[in-house]
Design an enzyme around this catalytic site. Structure first.
Site, mmCIF file in Angstrom:
data_model
loop_
_atom_site.group_PDB
_atom_site.id
_atom_site.type_symbol
_atom_site.label_atom_id
_atom_site.label_comp_id
_atom_site.label_asym_id
_atom_site.label_seq_id
_atom_site.Cartn_x
_atom_site.Cartn_y
_atom_site.Cartn_z
ATOM 1 N N GLY A 124 36.202 48.450 41.746
ATOM 2 C CA GLY A 124 35.962 48.897 40.374
ATOM 3 C C GLY A 124 36.870 48.177 39.399
ATOM 4 N N THR A 126 35.164 46.092 36.309
ATOM 5 C CA THR A 126 34.478 45.901 35.019
ATOM 6 C C THR A 126 34.403 47.199 34.210
ATOM 7 O OG1 THR A 126 33.164 44.179 36.069
ATOM 8 C CG2 THR A 126 32.364 45.000 33.960
ATOM 9 N N THR A 132 34.675 40.662 30.458
ATOM 10 C CA THR A 132 35.415 39.663 31.222
ATOM 11 C C THR A 132 36.910 39.666 30.916
ATOM 12 O OG1 THR A 132 33.403 38.346 31.020
ATOM 13 C CG2 THR A 132 35.324 37.217 31.824
ATOM 14 N N GLU A 246 35.896 35.819 47.799
ATOM 15 C CA GLU A 246 34.683 36.373 47.188
ATOM 16 C C GLU A 246 33.791 35.260 46.643
ATOM 17 O OE1 GLU A 246 34.892 37.613 43.086
ATOM 18 O OE2 GLU A 246 34.436 39.648 43.729
HETATM 19 C C1 LIG Z 1 24.195 43.770 39.338
HETATM 20 C C2 LIG Z 1 25.659 43.707 38.973
HETATM 21 C C3 LIG Z 1 26.607 44.116 39.899
HETATM 22 C C4 LIG Z 1 27.971 44.124 39.555
HETATM 23 N N1 LIG Z 1 28.888 44.644 40.455
HETATM 24 C C5 LIG Z 1 30.166 44.805 40.048
HETATM 25 C C6 LIG Z 1 31.112 45.479 40.888
HETATM 26 O O1 LIG Z 1 30.794 45.909 42.007
HETATM 27 N N2 LIG Z 1 32.389 45.660 40.437
HETATM 28 C C7 LIG Z 1 32.780 45.209 39.209
HETATM 29 O O2 LIG Z 1 33.952 45.409 38.866
HETATM 30 N N3 LIG Z 1 31.919 44.559 38.385
HETATM 31 C C8 LIG Z 1 30.628 44.347 38.771
HETATM 32 N N4 LIG Z 1 29.732 43.705 37.944
HETATM 33 C C9 LIG Z 1 30.169 43.261 36.621
HETATM 34 C C10 LIG Z 1 30.258 41.750 36.486
HETATM 35 O O3 LIG Z 1 31.384 41.293 37.195
HETATM 36 C C11 LIG Z 1 30.311 41.438 34.992
HETATM 37 O O4 LIG Z 1 29.043 41.765 34.452
HETATM 38 C C12 LIG Z 1 30.640 40.008 34.736
HETATM 39 O O5 LIG Z 1 31.956 39.735 35.125
HETATM 40 C C13 LIG Z 1 30.485 39.646 33.263
HETATM 41 O O6 LIG Z 1 31.135 40.607 32.458
HETATM 42 P P1 LIG Z 1 30.341 41.310 31.242
HETATM 43 O O7 LIG Z 1 29.034 41.766 31.756
HETATM 44 O O8 LIG Z 1 31.214 42.325 30.627
HETATM 45 O O9 LIG Z 1 30.080 40.123 30.228
HETATM 46 P P2 LIG Z 1 30.941 39.743 28.953
HETATM 47 O O10 LIG Z 1 32.374 39.597 29.306
HETATM 48 O O11 LIG Z 1 30.575 40.675 27.859
HETATM 49 O O12 LIG Z 1 30.360 38.307 28.642
HETATM 50 C C14 LIG Z 1 29.023 38.120 28.125
HETATM 51 C C15 LIG Z 1 28.745 36.627 28.100
HETATM 52 O O13 LIG Z 1 29.676 35.985 27.224
HETATM 53 C C16 LIG Z 1 30.347 34.947 27.902
HETATM 54 N N5 LIG Z 1 31.743 34.878 27.436
HETATM 55 C C17 LIG Z 1 32.625 35.901 27.257
HETATM 56 N N6 LIG Z 1 33.797 35.431 26.806
HETATM 57 C C18 LIG Z 1 33.674 34.081 26.716
HETATM 58 C C19 LIG Z 1 34.547 33.021 26.326
HETATM 59 N N7 LIG Z 1 35.805 33.262 25.946
HETATM 60 N N8 LIG Z 1 34.071 31.761 26.352
HETATM 61 C C20 LIG Z 1 32.795 31.499 26.720
HETATM 62 N N9 LIG Z 1 31.928 32.462 27.105
HETATM 63 C C21 LIG Z 1 32.370 33.736 27.093
HETATM 64 C C22 LIG Z 1 30.280 35.295 29.387
HETATM 65 O O14 LIG Z 1 30.354 34.121 30.160
HETATM 66 C C23 LIG Z 1 28.914 35.971 29.479
HETATM 67 O O15 LIG Z 1 27.910 35.001 29.671
HETATM 68 C C24 LIG Z 1 28.370 43.652 38.293
HETATM 69 C C25 LIG Z 1 27.407 43.191 37.372
HETATM 70 C C26 LIG Z 1 26.078 43.225 37.688
HETATM 71 C C27 LIG Z 1 25.059 42.781 36.657
#
Ligand SMILES: Cc1cc2nc3c(=O)[nH]c(=O)nc-3n(C[C@H](O)[C@H](O)[C@H](O)COP(=O)(O)OP(=O)(O)OC[C@H]3O[C@@H](n4cnc5c(N)ncnc54)[C@H](O)[C@@H]3O)c2cc1C
Length: 388
Positions: A124, A126, A132, A246
Site C-alpha cells: 500500500g 499510492t 507519483t 519488481e
Molecule cells: C490496476 C492498478 C493496480 C495498481 N496496484 C497498486 C498497488 O498494488 N499498490 C500501490 O501502491 N499502487 C498501485 N497502483 C498505483 C500505481 O502505482 C499508480 O497509478 C502509478 O504509480 C501512477 O500514479 P498516479 O496514478 O497517481 O498518477 P499521477 O502521479 O497522477 O500521474 C499522472 C500522469 O502524469 C505523469 N506525471 C506526473 N508527474 C510528472 C512529472 N513530474 N513529469 C512528467 N510526467 C509526470 C505520470 O507519468 C502519469 O502519466 C495501481 C494502479 C493501477 C491502475
C-alpha cells in the site's frame, strides 16, 4: 550470460510452468475476467508447485532461486494467456521482508508464505491526492505505547481481498520536520485478517482490468509496534529496495505478453484467408509482426541483463527501469499489432486478445509510469538537472 547448468534449470522451470498453465486454459481466464473473480485455484497450484516461493531462501522453506528464474516463471505465466497480475506481488513484496525484517518477523512469516499458509500479495503506497509524488503521501502512523495508529487513505491497492498481509507505507514524522523528504516514512506489515473492519475499510474499484484493486480507508487502525518493517523513518528505503526486482518481474511479464501476442498474430496471419491468400502473405501484415518480434527480443535482452546484474548483487536500477519501460512498450505494440492482424475478430472476447490487450496496457502506468522512468534516466544516469 548464464552458465549451462543455470540455463538448463531455467528451461526446466519454463517447461514446468507451461505444463501447469495448460491446466488453466484461456476460457478459465475469460470467465474470471467477466465475473471479476480471483484465480484462487491457479494461485494455489502455483504455490503448491513452489513457484511463488522462488525468491524465498531455502532456510525459510522457499526455493532460493534468483530473479532470472523468477522472471522466467512470470514470463511463462503471461505467455500462456494467464493474468500474472493476480499473483505477481508476492514475489517482490516478500523481498522487503527478507531484506529489512527482523529475525522474528522473517521466522514468523516467510516459512508460512513459502508453504502457502499465508499470502503477502499487497503493498500500500499510492494515495489519491499525491500520486507519483510518494514522499508527499498523507497517511500517518502515530506511535501510542506499543502500537501505531494509522489514519489516511490509499488507492489502487491490489489484491487486498485476497491477501493475508500487506506492506504499508505511512508517514511517522511530518515532512516539514525531516531533513530530507524521503525521511520520516515508515513501512509496516499489516495483518489484513485482523485489520479489515477494525480501522480498515476496503472498497473495490470497478476497473478496466481484473486486478482486484481497492481503495483503503484507515481510521486509527492499530498496528502493533513489532510490525514496523525496518527502522522507523527509513521506510522509503524499505520500499525502494524492492523496486528493482519488481521492475524486472513486471518487465518479464510484458515479454510474456508480447510473445503471446506475436504467437497469436503469426498463427492467425498464416491461417486467415482473404482475397484467396493468407493475410500473412501481405507485407502490410508481416512487417508489423516482424517489428514487434524485433522490439520484444531487444527488450528481453535488457530484462536478462537487469536480472543478471541483480542476481550478481550489482547495481541495476537503470537496467531494471529500462527493462520495464522497453518491455511494456514492446508488449503494447505487439498487442496493437495482434489486434490489427485479427481484424474484427480481435473484438470478440472468445479470441482472448482484447483481455490481454487491456491487461498489458497497465504496465506503462503501474507500478511506475514511463515518464518517471525517463526522468530517472535523465537525472540519475545522464546527470541532467532535476525537474522535481
Ligand atoms: C490496476 C492498478 C493496480 C495498481 N496496484 C497498486 C498497488 O498494488 N499498490 C500501490 O501502491 N499502487 C498501485 N497502483 C498505483 C500505481 O502505482 C499508480 O497509478 C502509478 O504509480 C501512477 O500514479 P498516479 O496514478 O497517481 O498518477 P499521477 O502521479 O497522477 O500521474 C499522472 C500522469 O502524469 C505523469 N506525471 C506526473 N508527474 C510528472 C512529472 N513530474 N513529469 C512528467 N510526467 C509526470 C505520470 O507519468 C502519469 O502519466 C495501481 C494502479 C493501477 C491502475
Amino acid at each position: 550470460m548464464m552458465d549451462a547448468d543455470r540455463a538448463a534449470q531455467n528451461r526446466e522451470i519454463r517447461d514446468g510452468v507451461k505444463a501447469l498453465c495448460r491446466r488453466f486454459d484461456e476460457n478459465y481466464w475469460l470467465r474470471l475476467d467477466a465475473a471479476s473473480d480471483y484465480p484462487t485455484e491457479f494461485v494455489d497450484a502455483l504455490t503448491e508447485a513452489g513457484y511463488l516461493a522462488a525468491l524465498i531462501p531455502e532456510d525459510y522453506g522457499g526455493s532460493g532461486l534468483g530473479v532470472a528464474e523468477a522472471a522466467a516463471i512470470m514470463e511463462e505465466v503471461s505467455r500462456a494467456g494467464a493474468h500474472a497480475g493476480a499473483c505477481h506481488a508476492q514475489m517482490y513484496v516478500m523481498g522487503s521482508l527478507l531484506r529489512h525484517g527482523t529475525k522474528t518477523q522473517k521466522q514468523t512469516y516467510l516459512p508460512k508464505i513459502a508453504a502457502g499458509e499465508l499470502r503477502l500479495q499487497s503493498f500500500g503506497v499510492t494515495e489519491p491526492t499525491t500520486g507519483t509524488d510518494t514522499t508527499n503521501l498523507k497517511t500517518t502512523a502515530r506511535k501510542q505505547g506499543d502500537r501505531y495508529l494509522v489514519k489516511g487513505q490509499k488507492v489502487w491497492i491490489s489484491r487486498v481481498e485476497h491477501s493475508d498481509l500487506m506492506v504499508l507505507l505511512a508517514r511517522t514524522t511530518p515532512r516539514d520536520q525531516c531533513a530530507r523528504k524521503t525521511d520520516g516514512l515508515s513501512a509496516f506489515i499489516v495483518d489484513l485478517r485482523e485489520a479489515v473492519g477494525k480501522g480498515l475499510t476496503v472498497q473495490p474499484i470497478d476497473a478496466m482490468i481484473n486486478h482486484h484493486s481497492c481503495e483503503l480507508f484507515f481510521d486509527d487502525l492499530e498496528v502493533p509496534a513489532e510490525n514496523l518493517l525496518g527502522e522507523e523513518g527509513k521506510g522509503f528505503r524499505v520500499i525502494l529496495d524492492g523496486m528493482n526486482a519488481e521492475r524486472i518481474l513486471i518487465a518479464a511479464e510484458c515479454i510474456g505478453d508480447a510473445r503471446y501476442f506475436i504467437d497469436k498474430a503469426t498463427a492467425y496471419a498464416k491461417g486467415r484467408v482473404v482475397f484467396d491468400r493468407p493475410i500473412g502473405q501481405n507485407q502490410g501484415i508481416q512487417f508489423p509482426i516482424a517489428r514487434a518480434y524485433a522490439d520484444t527480443e531487444a527488450a528481453a535482452l535488457m530484462v536478462e541483463r537487469a536480472a543478471g546484474l541483480f542476481d550478481a548483487g550489482e547495481k541495476c536500477a537503470a537496467e531494471a527501469n529500462m527493462a520495464k519501460m522497453l518491455a511494456s512498450e514492446a508488449s503494447w505494440r505487439a498487442g496493437d499489432t495482434c489486434m490489427q492482424t485479427h481484424g474484427g475478430f480481435a473484438f470478440a472476447r472468445e479470441y482472448h486478445i482484447e483481455r490481454k490487450f487491456r491487461e498489458t496496457r497497465l504496465y506503462q502506468i503501474a507500478p511506475i509510469s514511463t515518464n518517471l522512468i525517463l526522468s530517472y534516466l535523465a537525472e540519475h544516469v545522464l546527470g541532467l538537472p532535476r525537474s522535481f
